[in-house]
Design an enzyme around this catalytic site. Structure first.
Site, PDB file in Angstrom:
ATOM      1  N   CYS A 110       0.817  -1.223   0.000  1.00  0.00           N
ATOM      2  CA  CYS A 110       0.000   0.000   0.000  1.00  0.00           C
ATOM      3  C   CYS A 110       0.845   1.265   0.000  1.00  0.00           C
ATOM      4  O   CYS A 110       0.341   2.344  -0.314  1.00  0.00           O
ATOM      5  CB  CYS A 110      -0.929  -0.006   1.198  1.00  0.00           C
ATOM      6  N   HIS A 254      -3.689   6.845   3.170  1.00  0.00           N
ATOM      7  CA  HIS A 254      -4.032   5.526   2.655  1.00  0.00           C
ATOM      8  C   HIS A 254      -5.455   5.188   3.100  1.00  0.00           C
ATOM      9  O   HIS A 254      -5.847   5.469   4.235  1.00  0.00           O
ATOM     10  CB  HIS A 254      -3.043   4.491   3.191  1.00  0.00           C
ATOM     11  N   ASN A 284     -10.008  -0.673   0.385  1.00  0.00           N
ATOM     12  CA  ASN A 284      -8.546  -0.536   0.323  1.00  0.00           C
ATOM     13  C   ASN A 284      -8.060  -1.100  -1.015  1.00  0.00           C
ATOM     14  O   ASN A 284      -8.124  -2.307  -1.239  1.00  0.00           O
ATOM     15  CB  ASN A 284      -7.936  -1.309   1.500  1.00  0.00           C
TER      16      ASN A 284
HETATM   17  N1  ACO Z   1     -17.810  -9.423  10.071  1.00  0.00           N
HETATM   18  C1  ACO Z   1     -18.182  -9.723  11.325  1.00  0.00           C
HETATM   19  N2  ACO Z   1     -17.313 -10.045  12.290  1.00  0.00           N
HETATM   20  C2  ACO Z   1     -16.004 -10.060  11.969  1.00  0.00           C
HETATM   21  C3  ACO Z   1     -15.540  -9.766  10.673  1.00  0.00           C
HETATM   22  C4  ACO Z   1     -16.502  -9.433   9.713  1.00  0.00           C
HETATM   23  N3  ACO Z   1     -16.171  -9.110   8.439  1.00  0.00           N
HETATM   24  N4  ACO Z   1     -14.203  -9.858  10.661  1.00  0.00           N
HETATM   25  C5  ACO Z   1     -13.825 -10.196  11.899  1.00  0.00           C
HETATM   26  N5  ACO Z   1     -14.919 -10.336  12.691  1.00  0.00           N
HETATM   27  C6  ACO Z   1     -14.969 -10.698  14.088  1.00  0.00           C
HETATM   28  C7  ACO Z   1     -13.738 -11.408  14.545  1.00  0.00           C
HETATM   29  O1  ACO Z   1     -13.828 -12.776  14.256  1.00  0.00           O
HETATM   30  C8  ACO Z   1     -13.748 -11.136  16.030  1.00  0.00           C
HETATM   31  O2  ACO Z   1     -14.651 -12.046  16.628  1.00  0.00           O
HETATM   32  P1  ACO Z   1     -14.274 -12.751  18.027  1.00  0.00           P
HETATM   33  O3  ACO Z   1     -14.125 -11.616  19.002  1.00  0.00           O
HETATM   34  O4  ACO Z   1     -15.442 -13.624  18.288  1.00  0.00           O
HETATM   35  O5  ACO Z   1     -12.986 -13.475  17.776  1.00  0.00           O
HETATM   36  C9  ACO Z   1     -14.400  -9.766  16.144  1.00  0.00           C
HETATM   37  O6  ACO Z   1     -15.042  -9.532  14.882  1.00  0.00           O
HETATM   38  C10 ACO Z   1     -13.435  -8.645  16.411  1.00  0.00           C
HETATM   39  O7  ACO Z   1     -12.382  -8.734  15.504  1.00  0.00           O
HETATM   40  P2  ACO Z   1     -11.170  -7.790  15.683  1.00  0.00           P
HETATM   41  O8  ACO Z   1     -10.027  -8.340  14.908  1.00  0.00           O
HETATM   42  O9  ACO Z   1     -10.976  -7.459  17.124  1.00  0.00           O
HETATM   43  O10 ACO Z   1     -11.695  -6.452  14.983  1.00  0.00           O
HETATM   44  P3  ACO Z   1     -10.931  -5.109  14.852  1.00  0.00           P
HETATM   45  O11 ACO Z   1     -11.650  -4.066  15.584  1.00  0.00           O
HETATM   46  O12 ACO Z   1      -9.449  -5.237  15.093  1.00  0.00           O
HETATM   47  O13 ACO Z   1     -11.122  -4.791  13.300  1.00  0.00           O
HETATM   48  C11 ACO Z   1      -9.908  -4.874  11.250  1.00  0.00           C
HETATM   49  C12 ACO Z   1     -10.568  -5.685  12.340  1.00  0.00           C
HETATM   50  C13 ACO Z   1     -10.967  -4.022  10.563  1.00  0.00           C
HETATM   51  C14 ACO Z   1      -9.298  -5.832  10.233  1.00  0.00           C
HETATM   52  C15 ACO Z   1      -8.827  -3.967  11.852  1.00  0.00           C
HETATM   53  O14 ACO Z   1      -7.990  -4.696  12.702  1.00  0.00           O
HETATM   54  C16 ACO Z   1      -7.993  -3.280  10.791  1.00  0.00           C
HETATM   55  O15 ACO Z   1      -8.451  -2.424  10.059  1.00  0.00           O
HETATM   56  N6  ACO Z   1      -6.681  -3.621  10.750  1.00  0.00           N
HETATM   57  C17 ACO Z   1      -5.815  -2.993   9.752  1.00  0.00           C
HETATM   58  C18 ACO Z   1      -5.997  -3.610   8.398  1.00  0.00           C
HETATM   59  C19 ACO Z   1      -5.268  -2.780   7.375  1.00  0.00           C
HETATM   60  O16 ACO Z   1      -5.225  -1.575   7.477  1.00  0.00           O
HETATM   61  N7  ACO Z   1      -4.694  -3.395   6.373  1.00  0.00           N
HETATM   62  C20 ACO Z   1      -4.011  -2.504   5.443  1.00  0.00           C
HETATM   63  C21 ACO Z   1      -2.879  -3.058   4.821  1.00  0.00           C
HETATM   64  S1  ACO Z   1      -3.376  -3.844   3.369  1.00  0.00           S
HETATM   65  C22 ACO Z   1      -2.012  -4.173   2.398  1.00  0.00           C
HETATM   66  O17 ACO Z   1      -0.869  -3.834   2.690  1.00  0.00           O
HETATM   67  C23 ACO Z   1      -2.304  -4.955   1.140  1.00  0.00           C
END
Ligand code: ACO
Length: 327
Positions: A110, A254, A284
């Site tokens: 990214c 980003h 993204n």
């Molecule tokens: N729908 C419903 N529930 C979900 C989903 C979904 N799509 N995805 C995960 N959950 C659940 C999980 O299983 C978890 O359940 P559990 O508590 O029973 O285990 C719960 O939701 C909470 O998950 P978390 O991982 O705590 O959620 P978080 O608030 O951290 O959000 C997210 C997840 C959106 C992925 C966040 O961590 C994030 O944005 N991280 C950064 C990602 C990013 O920016 N990537 C960019 C780089 S991309 C590249 O370089 C190609």
């Protein structure tokens, strides 16, 4: 060096959060509240990364008033190249007929578009090249595991481009690149990767079911690394430009997650209206995200002549970069 024109391209097909509710166990409410994303674009099966990159490039060339024969450098930032080789940049070169250019790809996920901008800047400032085409383009739908709700809700396809040209010291034009920061931390290679399909873990009939050729992400770790590193990079880029965050008219971050953008903005003490966001429409798009956002901000008049804009991106590697540009 200055940015003479920008362009972008998004595929037609829209995949909404409601559509994803039919694919995996998720809800529009979860996706919106955790990420800010409402929909994303998906490239057609026969639409390769170079097709999107070429369309974005043509729009940037038109905006800059540059012809294919003027371009002497093409850099494509992508993690979803058309082929392992030749480079996607060479495919774009052929499509455009930009036969005078040297063309190559870079891999910085990214952060790729901002890495490309800084590489091109060195070519131009050294006098080695005069007119660079830089492109961020990715077809992430092709490396997404559509059964993994943790990742499949985040990504989309698209391309963005910019033409960078030499500035003459006496042309009276104050626009240009004021400062840059680029960095990487290879200790974090495991938190975000496509582990299989390369030389380390080739895909074989025995391991194909593991989908190792799709995105594997430790979301929380990526979130923490993104906030820490990009905040520091933004502060360094602003300070190297001799400015304060009050002098920044528009933040073009980003487009991964609105909560990451909010964290960066709050650390820089910027009001919400200064951050340009389009992640609700496109998700993204990796290397394309900052490039598409820049193009939209310019074409919609959000970025105005003379504005100081702060561009910042982070991604797999871990790799990140920030630049202050006077428009
Ligand atoms: N729908 C419903 N529930 C979900 C989903 C979904 N799509 N995805 C995960 N959950 C659940 C999980 O299983 C978890 O359940 P559990 O508590 O029973 O285990 C719960 O939701 C909470 O998950 P978390 O991982 O705590 O959620 P978080 O608030 O951290 O959000 C997210 C997840 C959106 C992925 C966040 O961590 C994030 O944005 N991280 C950064 C990602 C990013 O920016 N990537 C960019 C780089 S991309 C590249 O370089 C190609």
């Amino acid at each position: 060096m200055k940015i003479a024109g920008t362009g972008s391209y998004l595929p037609e097909k829209v995949l909404s959060n409601a559509d994803l509710e039919k694919l995996v166990e998720t809800t529009d409410d979860w996706i919106t509240s955790r990420t800010g994303i409402k929909e994303r674009r998906i490239a057609a099966a026969d639409e390769a990364t170079s097709h999107m990159a070429t369309k974005a490039a043509e729009r940037a060339m038109e905006a800059a008033g540059v012809k294919a024969e003027d371009i002497d450098l093409i850099i494509v930032a992508t993690i979803t190249p058309d082929t392992f080789f030749p480079s996607t940049a060479c495919h774009v070169q052929r499509n455009l007929g930009a036969i005078r250019a040297v063309a190559f790809d870079i891999s910085a996920a990214c952060a790729g578009f901002l890495y490309a901008m800084q590489i091109a800047r060195h070519f131009i400032n050294s006098g080695n090249r005069k007119t660079a085409l830089i492109i961020g383009a990715d077809k992430l739908s092709g490396i997404t595991n559509w059964t993994d709700r943790n990742t499949c809700v985040l990504f989309g396809d698209g391309a963005g481009a910019a033409i960078l040209t030499t500035k003459t010291p006496d042309d009276g034009d104050p626009s240009g690149l004021l400062s840059s920061v680029m960095a990487s931390d290879g200790r974090l290679t495991d938190i975000l990767s496509v582990p299989g399909g390369g030389s380390a873990i080739p895909i074989t009939p025995d391991n194909a079911h593991l989908r190792l050729n799709t995105i594997n992400m430790q979301g929380k770790e990526v979130f923490k690394a993104a906030v820490k590193n990009t905040c520091e990079a933004c502060e360094a880029a602003i300070s190297r430009a001799g400015l304060t965050s009050d002098d920044i008219a528009v933040l073009i971050p980003h487009q991964a997650n609105v909560r990451i953008v909010d964290a960066i903005r709050e650390r820089l003490r910027m009001p919400p209206e200064k951050a340009f966001l389009n992640l609700h429409k496109y998700g993204n798009t990796s290397g394309a995200a900052v490039a598409i956002a820049l193009d939209e901000a310019v074409r919609t008049g959000v970025v105005k002549k003379g504005d100081n804009i702060l561009l910042v991106a982070f991604g797999a590697g871990f790799a990140w970069a920030a630049s202050v540009v006077r428009w």
